[in-house]
Write a protein that holds these residues in place. Structure first.
Motif: not given
Length: 712
Positions: A292-297, A583-589
């Protein structure tokens, strides 16, 4: 009818050949991308071309990687689904000899035996060398190209020294190379994978690749993080560790991912994993935080390169979750004097599996979270309504299960959930003239399923069956009762004597037979419960086609949803000069949409197949009526008793028990005749290494080694 069967076989062969040819072409092109990615040619020409022609208002910068990486891997998975469906449909060909010559026989022999990697075949060593070469090539190319632009003048212009600028570049490049390993990390642990069988692999047999990749991933990512910390400390930018940038890289997310990975990594080393398995098991779930945090990173456009394998893992994991919610019907348990259990489950007659398949079992009364894999000993052809596993009381979980079932006040119902079965797509045992199966202790389990398969092949298809030599070593004479499980609880053909089977059993810690001390092999029957169901395939008889439908439909739905979100929500914000979408919110979506799409499509496929299975009559064989509730003893352990069963008589005559000695494996193997001798081993590490050394020594060219031991 024969000509029609031959025509179908030829047609299936052509389809399989076409799929594999397409597979290698696609894989070759995909490999070229990975080789070229570190170069300036890719960075300045290829990537620019892809962005110009693929970037759109619907996918933005992640469009090229969705096409080149994500879609390519899923296309290979779809090819695998079609290929495995064709193989399963022509499963009778498994009982036909594949020919005596093996073009890759030399490459399949062990090349490395002793060392940190364990037993490594020639093919594995070749691919390992190529993979290491890719890592070295990528890192050296990245560093060479980036360092060539660093001069004292350019570094001074940024307020840095040359070594500081190089440290920052090296930190970034170490992370990029680590991503290569992360891309492959989840393929070996996708149990229902449609990709691994294309290469003749199973998930259980590929665990060692996951271990190798896991150590490599964490080594690169740890170096990546440490180098950045050194750089920030040297340049008085340590506050960067607390920044979660709206645009670009999010440092805090990367640090959380790294900490989760380090916590997971610390418990994976062999001594800790074996002595404190529960600690290893629970901390391994930190992979969820890590991913999860890798994709947010990183930006989602970059994450699309590394997460296709994780996408397939999520599909498999959700299907396993759906299957595990059901309770299965445990029919009976055979309790052996050697603290070993055979648990028999009711099985859907339409469920078929190959020898050496495994079943993951959960007993909520012992632990609601722990799942343990066990080799299936039954044969889906000999026992169409029964599935059996053998469980040796060796760990804390299995000891609790044995105590629960063997106590005087035994339970009348065993509440169990299962995942699987998982196993090889096809068998190849009939290609050999002779099969030598060497086991130590409970390592005899996979060989029980192979012998039962050979019994079925010899009595049904009248194929030429290889001679079978089973060499089994046990510590105590009570362990000989494991040989009772060579025959199923019922339904063994009387023509078993046609199987050329010889059993050499060795009891290493006793010099003479011991008495049974009143311990008898007994059978415990469980009462049925209305909510219990037979073990069945999660997606029905056409499971591979359903899996392909889930993978393709979930990805198409994901593309549609994320395309609409990008076009009508993200794109207007990004093209507003006053703001940029996080960018992080886009990754979360993207992560949220992926999970929703997988859940919807997999649940729909599961419910549809459950509805179809519900319409079929629930045929649970009344096995209680065919076998007495207790067994008078063991045909080996109490070998002097009278045997009325012809199959048991045949096995007693084929069995030779040696006390107080160990098998001379080298002499036995070198004395084996025939152009092709399959040597299968399942047992302790020392035994596997000894046999691998013999087969790779060059003293006999007809020995073909295969280890089917677990790597847990």
């Amino acid at each position: 009818m024969d000509s029609e069967s031959a025509s179908n076989t030829e047609s299936n062969h052509m389809v399989r050949t076409g799929i594999k040819t397409t597979l290698w072409v696609v894989l070759g092109g995909y490999a070229v991308f990975w080789v070229m990615m570190p170069t300036n040619t890719y960075q300045q020409t290829w990537r620019s071309y892809l962005r110009v022609h693929i970037d759109s208002t619907y996918f933005g910068t992640q469009g090229p990687n969705l096409l080149v990486h994500f879609a390519t891997i899923l296309f290979i998975a779809l090819l695998g689904c079609v290929y495995l469906h064709v193989v399963k449909r022509s499963n009778h060909s498994n009982f036909e000899s594949n020919g005596r010559k093996q073009l890759l026989a030399t490459w399949k022999k062990p090349m490395l035996v002793k060392g940190p990697l364990g037993i490594v075949s020639g093919i594995e060593l070749a691919f390992l060398i190529m993979f290491v070469a890719l890592l070295v090539w990528s890192l050296s190319t990245y560093l060479h190209d980036s360092f060539s632009t660093i001069t004292p003048q350019s570094a001074a212009g940024s307020g840095e020294t040359v070594w500081e600028a190089k440290m920052e570049n090296a930190a970034l490049r170490l992370g990029l190379v680590g991503n290569i390993c992360l891309t492959l990390l989840f393929f070996p642990v996708t149990r229902g994978s449609s990709i691994l069988p294309l290469f003749g692999l199973t998930s259980e047999g590929s665990i060692k690749y996951h271990i190798w990749l896991g150590h490599t991933v964490m080594a690169f990512f740890t170096a990546h993080g440490v180098c950045y910390i050194i750089y920030w400390a040297a340049t008085d930018q340590i506050s960067e560790m607390l920044k979660w940038a709206k645009v670009g890289i999010s440092n805090v997310a990367g640090e959380i991912a790294l900490l989760a990975g380090l916590g997971l990594w610390a418990t994976t080393f062999t001594r800790i994993r074996r002595k404190m398995f529960e600690l290893f098991f629970y901390t391994h779930h930190l992979y969820i935080l890590f991913m999860i945090f890798y994709v947010l990173h990183v930006p989602i456009s970059f994450a699309c390169i590394t997460i296709p394998g994780f996408y397939l893992f999520l599909v498999d994991r959700f299907l396993r979750f759906l299957q595990s919610r059901q309770r299965v019907r445990a029919v009976s348990s055979r309790i052996l004097p050697c603290e070993t259990l055979e648990i028999n489950f009711s099985k859907n007659p339409g469920l078929s599996f190959n020898p050496t398949s495994i079943l993951f079992i959960n007993v909520p009364s012992i632990s609601k979270l722990q799942w343990h894999p066990f080799t299936i000993t039954s044969n889906s052809n000999l026992e169409p309504e029964m599935l059996s596993v053998m469980i040796k009381s060796e760990g804390s979980w299995s000891r609790k299960l044995h105590q629960m079932l063997s106590s005087p006040s035994s339970i009348d119902r065993l509440e169990v959930s299962v995942e699987g079965p998982y196993g090889p797509a096809s068998t190849h045992f009939l290609r050999h003239d002779t099969l030598v199966m060497v086991s130590g202790g409970s390592g005899i389990t996979p060989f029980i399923s192979i012998i039962r398969e050979l019994i079925f092949a010899s009595t049904t298809y009248k194929s030429k069956i290889p001679q079978v030599l089973l060499i089994c070593s046990f510590k105590n004479s009570s362990d000989l009762t494991m040989l009772d499980l060579l025959l199923p609880i019922s339904g063994t053909p009387s023509e078993i004597s046609s199987l050329q089977l010889k059993i050499e059993a060795y009891v290493t810690r006793e010099k003479e037979p011991s008495t049974s001390n009143g311990k008898l092999l007994r059978t415990l029957w469980f009462k049925p419960h209305p909510t219990d169901k037979p073990v069945s395939a999660i997606l029905g008889p056409k499971s591979w086609l359903w899996l392909g439908a889930i993978i393709s439909s979930s990805f198409i739905i994901f593309l549609i949803i994320i395309g609409l979100i990008t076009r009508y929500y993200i794109y207007p914000i990004d093209h507003n000069t006053s703001s940029i979408f996080s960018y992080s919110f886009r990754s979360f979506l993207n992560m949220l949409v992926i999970c929703i799409c997988i859940a919807i499509t997999a649940s729909a496929a599961f419910l549809w197949n459950k509805k179809i299975n519900g319409k079929q009559p629930n045929q649970i064989q009344n096995i209680e009526g065919s076998t007495p509730n207790t067994s008078p003893g063991s045909w080996v352990y109490d070998g002097g008793r009278e045997l009325e069963s012809l199959p048991h008589q045949s096995l007693v005559q084929a069995t030779n028990v040696h006390y107080g000695e160990r098998p001379d494996l080298k002499r036995t193997l070198l004395d084996c005749k025939g152009s092709s001798v399959g040597v299968l081993v399942c047992g302790p590490k020392q035994m596997r290494h000894e046999i691998a050394m013999i087969c790779s020594s060059g003293l006999a060219d007809n020995l073909h080694f295969e280890s089917i031991s677990f790597s847990w």
